[in-house]
Design an enzyme around this catalytic site. Structure first.
Site, PDB file in Angstrom:
ATOM      1  N   LYS A  48       0.842  -1.200   0.000  1.00 45.78           N
ATOM      2  CA  LYS A  48       0.000   0.000   0.000  1.00 45.78           C
ATOM      3  C   LYS A  48       0.879   1.252   0.000  1.00 45.78           C
ATOM      4  O   LYS A  48       0.602   2.229  -0.702  1.00 45.78           O
ATOM      5  CB  LYS A  48      -0.957  -0.017   1.201  1.00 45.78           C
ATOM      6  CG  LYS A  48      -2.072  -1.034   1.007  1.00 45.78           C
ATOM      7  CD  LYS A  48      -2.856  -1.349   2.259  1.00 45.78           C
ATOM      8  CE  LYS A  48      -3.803  -2.528   1.992  1.00 45.78           C
ATOM      9  NZ  LYS A  48      -4.506  -3.007   3.167  1.00 45.78           N
ATOM     10  N   GLN A  92      -4.924  -1.609   9.371  1.00 37.93           N
ATOM     11  CA  GLN A  92      -4.740  -2.940   8.790  1.00 37.93           C
ATOM     12  C   GLN A  92      -5.314  -4.030   9.709  1.00 37.93           C
ATOM     13  O   GLN A  92      -4.983  -4.081  10.890  1.00 37.93           O
ATOM     14  CB  GLN A  92      -3.234  -3.176   8.546  1.00 37.93           C
ATOM     15  CG  GLN A  92      -2.924  -4.463   7.834  1.00 37.93           C
ATOM     16  CD  GLN A  92      -3.447  -4.528   6.399  1.00 37.93           C
ATOM     17  OE1 GLN A  92      -3.372  -3.548   5.649  1.00 37.93           O
ATOM     18  NE2 GLN A  92      -4.012  -5.657   6.013  1.00 37.93           N
ATOM     19  N   ASP A 115     -11.307   2.664   3.468  1.00 39.91           N
ATOM     20  CA  ASP A 115     -11.501   1.222   3.305  1.00 39.91           C
ATOM     21  C   ASP A 115     -12.989   0.894   3.147  1.00 39.91           C
ATOM     22  O   ASP A 115     -13.341  -0.211   2.750  1.00 39.91           O
ATOM     23  CB  ASP A 115     -10.970   0.485   4.560  1.00 39.91           C
ATOM     24  CG  ASP A 115      -9.710  -0.307   4.252  1.00 39.91           C
ATOM     25  OD1 ASP A 115      -9.449  -0.566   3.068  1.00 39.91           O
ATOM     26  OD2 ASP A 115      -8.994  -0.664   5.213  1.00 39.91           O
TER      27      ASP A 115
END
Ligand code: NAP
Length: 301
Positions: A48, A92, A115
């Site tokens: 990422k 995460q 997200d």
């Protein structure tokens, strides 16, 4: 059979993001929180960061030890919510045991939820309102569209009903006017259902579960699964999906490989969501500035 090249399509999207950031002078920053030292999470976070660098998005890394408490993580998120320099926040998953993931994710401000995992973002998707779409299913829609697959009126089957893949996938396909069936671990006669699909999206989390017996001749097969293999036992292959590629490849019309299918799209859509968050924040700052200016003019006249 034709392969859907997720790597190439993801690259196209990242280039579009990079070009827009450069041409409009948008300042975008993604805060990435990693708690603990799960090796797979470290690889994902590394990828990422690389994508951010490519797109011209600043990545702000917060790598915290495994002993970090839930309060410490939520406190950090609150700070990032209030930081005008931060466009998007990514935490995460999975988080170490003892930290409630749901509570942590719900702390992220809706305008920074790149997200698309908060209940607010899920609700917006369900109600057809503006919001951040979860990256993996949004990436699959892009993959299909950019590969020339027509969705309207198509019979789509989604295998799996998780909050991050299966359910939002079904909603997004509905939005595209497909006819959608969702299957799960309690579904009866599953092969009968899946073998009627024009488009089959497989997100079951079971290595190579779906073989040729599950699919219709000429179907489009999207394999969301990703599993690490022991290369010594698998002819040098390091990864596999939820689909048994060798069994399905001659029967499918179009298929995503693993690796190089859905995986790269998830990161590309994260970049697109971060750009969207940054652009919205620029617009809102411009609006605030214009309002302040007209307020000042009014008070001076
Ligand atoms: P998950 O939360 O474990 O959900 C799996 C779903 O599959 C559940 O709804 C489960 O049904 C259903 N299922 C399990 N066994 C089944 C069976 N034998 N027959 C039919 N349905 C079955 O997994 P997830 O988070 O959605 O992820 C799915 C896969 O995608 C995993 O391999 C994951 O690693 C991968 N993934 C990849 C990306 C990417 O970027 N490429 C992103 C996210 C996830 P129940 O609800 O009844 O238990």
């Amino acid at each position: 059979m034709r392969l859907i090249d997720g790597k190439a399509i993801a690259q196209e999207i990242k280039e579009e993001v990079r070009d827009r950031i450069a041409s409009e002078g948008i300042k975008a920053a993604l805060a990435v929180i990693l708690v603990g030292n799960d090796p797979a999470s470290q690889v994902y976070v590394g990828n990422k960061k690389k994508a951010c660098e490519f797109c011209g998005i600043r990545s702000i890394s917060h790598e915290l030890p495994a002993e970090t408490t839930e309060e410490e993580v939520t406190e950090l998120i609150r700070k990032l919510n209030n930081d005008p320099e931060v466009s998007g926040i990514l935490c995460q998953l999975p988080l170490p045991e003892g930290i409630n993931e749901k509570r942590v994710i719900e702390t992220i401000a809706p305008e920074k939820d790149v997200d698309g995992f908060t209940v607010r973002s899920a609700g917006a998707l369900f109600a057809g309102e503006e919001g951040f779409l979860p990256c993996t299913p949004a990436g699959i829609i892009e993959l299909l569209k950019r590969s020339g697959v027509e969705l309207e009126g198509k019979n789509c089957v989604v295998m799996g009903r998780s909050n991050i893949v299966g359910k939002p996938m079904a909603q997004l396909l509905l939005r595209e006017n497909a006819t959608v069936t969702v299957t799960h671990s309690r579904t009866k006669n599953i092969r009968e259902i899946t073998s009627r699909a024009d488009i089959l999206v497989v997100a079951v989390g079971k290595p190579m579960m779906v073989d040729a017996g599950y699919i219709r001749e000429g179907a489009v097969v999207i394999d969301v699964g990703i599993h690490r293999l022991n290369p010594d036992e698998n002819g040098g292959r390091k990864l596999c999906g939820d689909v048994d590629f060798e069994s399905v490849k001659e029967k499918a019309g179009l298929i995503t490989p693993v690796p190089g299918g859905v995986g790269p799209m998830t990161i590309a859509m994260l970049m697109a969501n971060t750009l969207k968050a940054a652009a919205a924040s620029c617009d809102s700052n411009r609006r605030k500035f214009r309002n302040a200016l007209s307020e000042m003019r009014r008070s001076l006249s």
